[in-house]
Design a protein around this motif. Structure first.
Motif, PDB file in Angstrom:
ATOM      1  N   TYR A   1       0.791  -1.237   0.000  1.00 17.10           N
ATOM      2  CA  TYR A   1       0.000   0.000   0.000  1.00 17.10           C
ATOM      3  C   TYR A   1       0.819   1.282   0.000  1.00 17.10           C
ATOM      4  O   TYR A   1       0.302   2.347  -0.313  1.00 17.10           O
ATOM      5  CB  TYR A   1      -0.966   0.008   1.190  1.00 17.10           C
ATOM      6  N   LYS A   2       2.108   1.180   0.389  1.00 19.42           N
ATOM      7  CA  LYS A   2       2.862   2.424   0.529  1.00 19.42           C
ATOM      8  C   LYS A   2       4.042   2.526  -0.432  1.00 19.42           C
ATOM      9  O   LYS A   2       4.718   3.547  -0.436  1.00 19.42           O
ATOM     10  CB  LYS A   2       3.406   2.567   1.970  1.00 19.42           C
ATOM     11  N   THR A   3       4.338   1.496  -1.174  1.00 21.12           N
ATOM     12  CA  THR A   3       5.458   1.619  -2.107  1.00 21.12           C
ATOM     13  C   THR A   3       4.926   1.621  -3.538  1.00 21.12           C
ATOM     14  O   THR A   3       3.808   1.175  -3.795  1.00 21.12           O
ATOM     15  CB  THR A   3       6.446   0.444  -1.973  1.00 21.12           C
ATOM     16  N   SER A   4       5.776   2.088  -4.450  1.00 26.27           N
ATOM     17  CA  SER A   4       5.304   2.176  -5.837  1.00 26.27           C
ATOM     18  C   SER A   4       5.206   0.781  -6.458  1.00 26.27           C
ATOM     19  O   SER A   4       4.332   0.525  -7.284  1.00 26.27           O
ATOM     20  CB  SER A   4       6.235   3.070  -6.657  1.00 26.27           C
ATOM     21  N   ILE A   5       6.098  -0.120  -6.036  1.00 26.11           N
ATOM     22  CA  ILE A   5       5.991  -1.482  -6.581  1.00 26.11           C
ATOM     23  C   ILE A   5       4.674  -2.112  -6.129  1.00 26.11           C
ATOM     24  O   ILE A   5       3.984  -2.772  -6.908  1.00 26.11           O
ATOM     25  CB  ILE A   5       7.175  -2.359  -6.117  1.00 26.11           C
ATOM     26  N   GLY A   6       4.340  -1.879  -4.865  1.00 25.86           N
ATOM     27  CA  GLY A   6       3.089  -2.416  -4.348  1.00 25.86           C
ATOM     28  C   GLY A   6       1.899  -1.898  -5.147  1.00 25.86           C
ATOM     29  O   GLY A   6       0.990  -2.652  -5.506  1.00 25.86           O
ATOM     30  N   LEU A   7       1.954  -0.620  -5.453  1.00 28.52           N
ATOM     31  CA  LEU A   7       0.878  -0.017  -6.248  1.00 28.52           C
ATOM     32  C   LEU A   7       0.784  -0.686  -7.616  1.00 28.52           C
ATOM     33  O   LEU A   7      -0.299  -1.000  -8.110  1.00 28.52           O
ATOM     34  CB  LEU A   7       1.146   1.486  -6.401  1.00 28.52           C
ATOM     35  N   LYS A   8       1.968  -0.937  -8.202  1.00 28.02           N
ATOM     36  CA  LYS A   8       1.982  -1.571  -9.518  1.00 28.02           C
ATOM     37  C   LYS A   8       1.403  -2.975  -9.445  1.00 28.02           C
ATOM     38  O   LYS A   8       0.671  -3.404 -10.333  1.00 28.02           O
ATOM     39  CB  LYS A   8       3.417  -1.616 -10.059  1.00 28.02           C
ATOM     40  N   ILE A   9       1.757  -3.703  -8.377  1.00 25.43           N
ATOM     41  CA  ILE A   9       1.224  -5.061  -8.229  1.00 25.43           C
ATOM     42  C   ILE A   9      -0.300  -5.012  -8.166  1.00 25.43           C
ATOM     43  O   ILE A   9      -1.000  -5.738  -8.875  1.00 25.43           O
ATOM     44  CB  ILE A   9       1.777  -5.737  -6.949  1.00 25.43           C
ATOM     45  N   ARG A  10      -0.815  -4.117  -7.330  1.00 26.79           N
ATOM     46  CA  ARG A  10      -2.270  -4.046  -7.181  1.00 26.79           C
ATOM     47  C   ARG A  10      -2.930  -3.610  -8.486  1.00 26.79           C
ATOM     48  O   ARG A  10      -3.976  -4.122  -8.872  1.00 26.79           O
ATOM     49  CB  ARG A  10      -2.633  -3.091  -6.044  1.00 26.79           C
ATOM     50  N   ALA A  11      -2.262  -2.679  -9.178  1.00 23.74           N
ATOM     51  CA  ALA A  11      -2.815  -2.207 -10.450  1.00 23.74           C
ATOM     52  C   ALA A  11      -2.851  -3.343 -11.473  1.00 23.74           C
ATOM     53  O   ALA A  11      -3.808  -3.489 -12.230  1.00 23.74           O
ATOM     54  CB  ALA A  11      -1.973  -1.042 -10.974  1.00 23.74           C
ATOM     55  N   ALA A  12      -1.793  -4.165 -11.454  1.00 27.36           N
ATOM     56  CA  ALA A  12      -1.734  -5.287 -12.411  1.00 27.36           C
ATOM     57  C   ALA A  12      -2.879  -6.261 -12.181  1.00 27.36           C
ATOM     58  O   ALA A  12      -3.342  -6.919 -13.106  1.00 27.36           O
ATOM     59  CB  ALA A  12      -0.395  -6.001 -12.290  1.00 27.36           C
ATOM     60  N   GLY A  13      -3.321  -6.337 -10.945  1.00 27.78           N
ATOM     61  CA  GLY A  13      -4.403  -7.258 -10.631  1.00 27.78           C
ATOM     62  C   GLY A  13      -5.782  -6.661 -10.885  1.00 27.78           C
ATOM     63  O   GLY A  13      -6.753  -7.387 -11.013  1.00 27.78           O
ATOM     64  N   GLU A  14      -5.843  -5.341 -10.930  1.00 29.63           N
ATOM     65  CA  GLU A  14      -7.144  -4.699 -11.124  1.00 29.63           C
ATOM     66  C   GLU A  14      -7.363  -4.293 -12.581  1.00 29.63           C
ATOM     67  O   GLU A  14      -8.354  -4.668 -13.196  1.00 29.63           O
ATOM     68  CB  GLU A  14      -7.266  -3.456 -10.235  1.00 29.63           C
ATOM     69  N   TYR A  15      -6.432  -3.510 -13.100  1.00 30.14           N
ATOM     70  CA  TYR A  15      -6.602  -2.979 -14.457  1.00 30.14           C
ATOM     71  C   TYR A  15      -5.327  -3.176 -15.257  1.00 30.14           C
ATOM     72  O   TYR A  15      -4.595  -2.232 -15.523  1.00 30.14           O
ATOM     73  CB  TYR A  15      -6.921  -1.478 -14.406  1.00 30.14           C
ATOM     74  N   PRO A  16      -5.058  -4.437 -15.637  1.00 27.16           N
ATOM     75  CA  PRO A  16      -3.787  -4.690 -16.335  1.00 27.16           C
ATOM     76  C   PRO A  16      -3.621  -3.845 -17.597  1.00 27.16           C
ATOM     77  O   PRO A  16      -2.540  -3.334 -17.861  1.00 27.16           O
ATOM     78  CB  PRO A  16      -3.847  -6.187 -16.644  1.00 27.16           C
ATOM     79  N   GLN A  17      -4.725  -3.665 -18.333  1.00 34.14           N
ATOM     80  CA  GLN A  17      -4.638  -2.899 -19.575  1.00 34.14           C
ATOM     81  C   GLN A  17      -4.143  -1.475 -19.300  1.00 34.14           C
ATOM     82  O   GLN A  17      -3.169  -1.016 -19.875  1.00 34.14           O
ATOM     83  CB  GLN A  17      -6.025  -2.824 -20.246  1.00 34.14           C
ATOM     84  N   ALA A  18      -4.842  -0.839 -18.369  1.00 34.39           N
ATOM     85  CA  ALA A  18      -4.512   0.548 -18.036  1.00 34.39           C
ATOM     86  C   ALA A  18      -3.101   0.632 -17.469  1.00 34.39           C
ATOM     87  O   ALA A  18      -2.352   1.564 -17.764  1.00 34.39           O
ATOM     88  CB  ALA A  18      -5.515   1.089 -17.019  1.00 34.39           C
ATOM     89  N   THR A  19      -2.746  -0.362 -16.656  1.00 34.19           N
ATOM     90  CA  THR A  19      -1.424  -0.368 -16.047  1.00 34.19           C
ATOM     91  C   THR A  19      -0.359  -0.396 -17.138  1.00 34.19           C
ATOM     92  O   THR A  19       0.654   0.291 -17.084  1.00 34.19           O
ATOM     93  CB  THR A  19      -1.273  -1.595 -15.144  1.00 34.19           C
ATOM     94  N   ASP A  20      -0.626  -1.251 -18.121  1.00 29.62           N
ATOM     95  CA  ASP A  20       0.320  -1.381 -19.229  1.00 29.62           C
ATOM     96  C   ASP A  20       0.436  -0.070 -19.986  1.00 29.62           C
ATOM     97  O   ASP A  20       1.527   0.397 -20.303  1.00 29.62           O
ATOM     98  CB  ASP A  20      -0.172  -2.508 -20.153  1.00 29.62           C
ATOM     99  N   THR A  21      -0.696   0.535 -20.234  1.00 31.69           N
ATOM    100  CA  THR A  21      -0.712   1.810 -20.953  1.00 31.69           C
ATOM    101  C   THR A  21       0.106   2.860 -20.208  1.00 31.69           C
ATOM    102  O   THR A  21       0.760   3.691 -20.802  1.00 31.69           O
ATOM    103  CB  THR A  21      -2.159   2.317 -21.110  1.00 31.69           C
ATOM    104  N   ALA A  22       0.064   2.747 -18.870  1.00 33.89           N
ATOM    105  CA  ALA A  22       0.795   3.719 -18.051  1.00 33.89           C
ATOM    106  C   ALA A  22       2.291   3.422 -18.043  1.00 33.89           C
ATOM    107  O   ALA A  22       3.050   4.046 -17.315  1.00 33.89           O
ATOM    108  CB  ALA A  22       0.255   3.704 -16.626  1.00 33.89           C
ATOM    109  N   GLY A  23       2.703   2.427 -18.809  1.00 34.17           N
ATOM    110  CA  GLY A  23       4.131   2.186 -18.959  1.00 34.17           C
ATOM    111  C   GLY A  23       4.708   1.182 -17.976  1.00 34.17           C
ATOM    112  O   GLY A  23       5.917   1.078 -17.824  1.00 34.17           O
ATOM    113  N   VAL A  24       3.834   0.434 -17.289  1.00 36.27           N
ATOM    114  CA  VAL A  24       4.336  -0.574 -16.363  1.00 36.27           C
ATOM    115  C   VAL A  24       4.311  -1.923 -17.074  1.00 36.27           C
ATOM    116  O   VAL A  24       3.350  -2.252 -17.758  1.00 36.27           O
ATOM    117  CB  VAL A  24       3.452  -0.643 -15.097  1.00 36.27           C
ATOM    118  N   ASN A  25       5.373  -2.688 -16.907  1.00 37.82           N
ATOM    119  CA  ASN A  25       5.416  -4.005 -17.538  1.00 37.82           C
ATOM    120  C   ASN A  25       4.656  -5.017 -16.679  1.00 37.82           C
ATOM    121  O   ASN A  25       5.151  -5.493 -15.665  1.00 37.82           O
ATOM    122  CB  ASN A  25       6.857  -4.447 -17.727  1.00 37.82           C
ATOM    123  N   VAL A  26       3.423  -5.301 -17.090  1.00 38.78           N
ATOM    124  CA  VAL A  26       2.560  -6.167 -16.299  1.00 38.78           C
ATOM    125  C   VAL A  26       3.185  -7.566 -16.143  1.00 38.78           C
ATOM    126  O   VAL A  26       3.105  -8.192 -15.097  1.00 38.78           O
ATOM    127  CB  VAL A  26       1.159  -6.280 -16.942  1.00 38.78           C
TER     128      VAL A  26
END
Lengths: 325, 360, 308
Positions: C166-191
């Protein structure tokens, strides 16, 4: 579709080639075991008996472990077709199926252990007297408990454990009716951790002697005993070999002897399709040496234990009279 | 991924003339690889791999009886495979076939034991329907949780498996235990409720015919019926199905009932065709194997049937490998696990390659 | 017996039985948060238990046992990730295959190493560590602060996981990958990378949970010793509503149920044990049905991600 036919053709040829292969030997004994042979208990005991028979009669042996219920029939039949002369199902649960398959192979001897069924001409069962085994353990426990609280931990609630537990309760009451006996079942023969927790809970309740009768899971009781102030009385095998410090004695079940006796009957033509029952009289049950506890048992107690063993052998004690319902 | 395959099917066909062949080649290669690795392990533990595999084949096809055994094992697998496939086509993951199978077995035993004195022609259909309803209701429950509470069905069905298995374990040690003796099993079901054997001397029973009928029904449902079409639409894209005026919630409930019912029939096939009475642990994981059967068979009716046969061969031949070649059952588990892993890998890689080709 | 003693023992037993579930459930939590549902926990735990036991035997160090268990489970996790992330094999089927495969593999390896008939060898295992001062607290001291190091590790992992997710950026990316992988990818994160990382890290924790069984709770490996705890851990993630603190609560609650069930039996309760064993599963279903407030699974749970 063409390719499918091609594959079918390959399969058919393979069948043809491999069908040429077949087996052959003299005395062939097979066993169906419900669990793994490395369980330090029920299945290992049968595996050892099979090994003993291999040596004694120079028989060819085979076994199936962890046999699923749905495959009992297929495997009984498979062994019979493969020319095995004696096939044993290790446990009452094999009874129904053995009855069925035995009819199809009248020349093959079928044996079911820990059961009381039979069917002419080729199906017999044998069992050690679980109630008697429990009774002896109960007597020892009742004489040696200091807290007047003893316990039995069984695995699944099945005839052998139910009878052993009833015998145990009877044995304790035979010596001293005021001793509290706690009986529990873990519901599994494998859950070591649960058996350990159960034994620990008993220690906290003041139990000082436990009879563990839960197969693999007994090891959990042993660990608990090593950590808490508990002693155990082993079942089937000599638990002093696993943990000498906490094992008072063990009720040895000479399964190999019972099994080879039946095989012997078959070889000598004395085999009958009946339920063989074996206890201290036949030497199939016996108390292990007390080893480290030899000194700690008083002369009177030891005399009493031996007295009970003798009375059981001579039939002076009829356990049935002492069993609760 | 399914979308891509469909859309570009013709194109793929042009690039790769062996498109349909791959479906067969993948399992063949997977089995070959698994057996090779299995051979190394068998060698390592000191048994003879060649003998072991001779016996595997002989065990599978050596006699009428052994072919019969394959069919006996394939019967519940076809049904649990269909169970998973029905739900999968609707976009649902029903991992609960094992529990639904137990509930089907429970209902079948109830009707099979306690309804007495009926002729077989009435009694047998009644027990089979009871099994279908038993499994179906257990599946429907998970479906209802999904529709009503949006509860993830993967998880609810896994949990309900345990509840059903423990429930049956309780029944056979308690209220349904056969009175004489203390064996944890129910009384036998009436003869009029048992599935008759259809190919004596083998153990093949009427359940096989039921399973085959279900395969045909599965085909008809998805290929010929509007409801089946709507189900597939729902499975592909729930939002789109809503625009098309499809009541996807009702479809989900209906499909979970059918899916559970199929698994319930598998339970009936085991109880009424093989065991003749209710036992704890009467299924050696047929429900879980069904998931694999369906996925390896790519949810096609023929694929499910053939994969169920393949698993029947593995299980039946595996038994004989243990009996005659002294290969421990643990090694057979390894081979079984590997077959699944390699088939999944093969399918995955195939789609991946196709995907890469399509990108160009 | 004194009541406070009873409570002390009870809490201690609860913690002991909850720990393997907690490890496995936290591991699964990372995976599920990234969108992967791994139902092969049972297999991962078995591999961890065996690796831990054998390594500890050969290196004569329980600590090395746990480290090896984590490493080997991590490698298994890498293979699992290749299947479910890269080639998008069905997650459920892969998990089931791993469970079957692991049961066979651990049994075979264990027998090859230890034989069938020998009694269990002495293996270095974790001993209870009494924390100074804290272990003197009445009732709770001896139950909570006199445990093995692995129990403390499991407990410390809870706030760590919370902070991490909940407090680190990697954690945010992990949660994002589980919720909105498409959007996460668009935001430049390698899902793909995120899911690989979550699976490998999570698998290591699950493996340690297995090692706790063979090195902490018990001092041996036995075949199929996990005995369904992997599925209980799966339940704990949901019962804990995909939140580390919730998962801790769930693991303790299931441990509590276990400890209570055992004591009820010892006290001679007549409730059939099957009903007691059912409770965790029934509770989990009840949670999903919103009996105790609503729980939502990660939106993309179980769905392979396709870059389009």
């Amino acid at each position: 579709m063409k390719r499918l036919m091609l594959i079918t053709l390959i399969i058919v040829i393979t069948i043809g080639v491999f069908s040429l292969y077949s087996w052959g030997a003299d005395l062939k004994i097979a066993m169906l075991l419900p669990g793994p042979i490395s369980d330090q208990g029920w299945n290992m005991m049968a595996h050892n008996a099979l090994k003993a028979a291999e040596k004694e009669f120079s028989a060819e042996i085979a076994y199936t472990e962890r046999t699923p219920v749905s495959d009992f029939e297929e495997i009984f039949r498979g062994y019979a077709q493969a020319g095995f002369n004696i096939i044993m199902g290790h446990g009452f649960q094999f009874g129904d199926v053995a009855k069925k398959v035995a009819q199809e192979f009248p020349k093959t001897i079928f044996i079911v252990s820990s059961s009381d069924i039979s069917q002419a001409p080729n199906l017999a069962s044998f069992r050690t007297m679980d109630a008697q085994a429990g009774f002896i353990q109960g007597v020892v426990a009742a004489l040696l408990t200091e807290t007047n609280k003893v316990a039995y931990i069984g695995g699944m609630e099945i005839p052998p454990t139910i009878n052993q537990n009833r015998g145990f309760r009877a044995g304790v009451k035979y010596i001293n009716p005021s001793i509290e006996v706690i009986s529990t079942f873990t519901g599994s023969f494998y859950d070591v951790a649960k058996a350990k927790e159960m034994a620990k809970a008993m220690a906290q309740k003041g139990v000082d002697i436990i009879v563990p009768d839960a197969d693999v899971a007994n090891l959990g009781v042993v660990e608990a005993a090593e950590e808490e102030d508990i002693k155990i009385i082993g079942c089937s095998t000599d638990m002093a070999e696993v943990s000498p410090d906490i094992t008072i004695t063990s009720l040895l079940e000479d399964f190999s002897k019972a099994f080879t006796t039946v095989v012997d009957y078959v070889l000598e033509g004395k085999f009958e399709s009946r339920a063989y029952e074996m206890g201290v009289q036949e030497g199939a049950l016996d108390l292990a040496p007390f080893r480290k506890y030899e000194e700690k048992v008083s002369k009177e107690d030891m005399a009493k234990i031996n007295q009970v063993l003798d009375d059981l052998k001579s039939g002076k004690i009829d356990i049935a009279k002492y069993l609760e319902d | 991924m399914g979308k891509i395959v469909k859309k570009k099917k013709e194109k793929t066909y042009l690039i790769n003339p062996f498109y349909d062949m791959q479906k067969i080649i993948i399992p063949v290669i997977a089995i070959f690889l698994s057996l090779t690795i299995g051979a190394i392990i068998i060698r390592a533990i000191g048994a003879d791999p060649l003998l072991a595999y001779k016996i595997l084949f002989k065990g599978a096809f050596g006699s009428i009886n052994s072919i019969g055994e394959i069919l006996v094992k394939a019967t519940p697998l076809i049904l649990t495979g269909l169970s998973f496939a029905f739900a999968f086509r609707a976009g649902l993951f029903n991992i609960g076939a094992e529990g639904q199978l137990y509930m089907g077995g429970f209902f079948a035993t109830l009707v099979g034991i306690y309804l007495k004195g009926l002729p077989m022609i009435i009694h047998l259909p009644l027990v089979i329907i009871a099994a279908f309803i038993g499994g179906g209701l257990w599946g429907l429950f998970a479906g209802w949780l999904k529709v009503k509470f949006e509860a993830n069905e993967i998880i609810t069905t896994v949990m309900l498996n345990y509840v059903a298995m423990l429930w049956v374990s309780y029944l056979v040690t308690g209220p349904m235990k056969a009175p004489p003796g203390t064996f944890p099993q129910s009384e036998p079901v009436a003869i009029s409720a048992q599935l008759p054997r259809i190919l004596p001397p083998t153990r093949v029973h009427l359940g096989l015919i039921i399973a085959l009928i279900c395969v045909v029904l599965y085909y008809i449902f998805f290929r010929k019926m509007i409801l089946g079409y709507e189900t597939r639409i729902t499975g592909k894209n729930m939002d789109a199905s809503k625009y098309a005026g499809i009541n996807s919630e009702r479809i989900m409930l209906f499909i979970m009932f059918i899916s559970g019912g199929m698994a319930g029939l598998a339970g009936a096939s085991e109880i009424l065709g093989v065991q003749a009475r209710l036992l704890a642990d009467f299924s050696p994981g047929y429900g879980f194997s069904g998931i694999v059967v369906s996925l390896v068979g790519m949810n096609s009716p023929l694929g499910i049937f053939l994969t169920a046969i393949l698993f029947g061969i593995l299980k039946s031949g595996g038994n004989l490998m243990q009996m005659i070649a002294r290969v421990p059952v643990a090694v057979i588990y390894i081979i079984e696990g590997l077959v699944v892993i390699f088939v999944l890998a093969g399918q995955g890689i195939r789609l991946k390659i196709k995907y890469l080709i399509n990108l160009k | 017996m004194i009541v406070s003693d009873f409570i002390t023992h009870f809490i201690a037993a609860d913690l002991r039985t909850a720990t393997p579930i907690l490890f496995a459930a936290l591991g699964e939590l990372y995976m599920e948060r990234s969108g992967i549902i791994n139902i092969g926990l049972e297999g991962f735990m078995l591999i961890g238990a065996l690796t831990g036991s054998i390594s500890s035997y050969f290196f004569n160090s329980a600590l090395l046992g746990v480290i090896m268990a984590a490493l080997v489970s991590g490698v298994l996790g890498l293979i699992y990730a290749f299947f479910v992330v890269t080639i998008k094999a069905n997650q459920v089927a892969t998990g089931i295959a791993i469970n079957i495969f692991s049961l066979g593999l651990t049994t075979t390896i264990y027998r090859a190493f230890m034989g069938v008939n020998t009694s269990h060898p002495n293996i270095a295992s974790f001993k209870n560590i009494s924390i100074p001062l804290l272990s003197k607290i009445p009732i709770f001291g001896q139950s909570i602060f006199n445990q093995t190091a692995l129990v403390y590790l499991a407990l410390m992992l809870v706030p760590f996981t919370y902070y991490f997710l909940y407090k680190t950026s990697i954690g945010l990316k992990i949660r994002a990958a589980g919720e909105y992988p498409q959007a996460t990818d668009t935001a430049g994160v390698n899902v793909f990378q995120i899911r690989y990382g979550a699976i490998i890290g999570g698998s290591m924790l699950v493996g340690v949970g297995g090692a706790y069984l063979s090195l902490g709770l018990l001092n041996m490996f036995t075949e199929n010793m996990v005995a369904g705890r992997g599925f209980i851990a799966l339940a704990a993630v949901i019962f804990g509503k995909w939140n580390p603190w919730g998962v801790l609560g769930a693991a303790l609650f299931f441990g509590f149920g276990d400890a209570l069930a055992i004591r009820l039996q010892v006290m001679g309760s007549s409730i059939p044990y099957q009903f007691l064993l059912m409770l965790p599963y029934i509770f989990t279903v009840a949670v999903l049905a919103g009996v105790v407030g609503k729980a939502f699974s990660p939106t993309a749970l179980g769905i392979p991600y396709n870059k389009e």
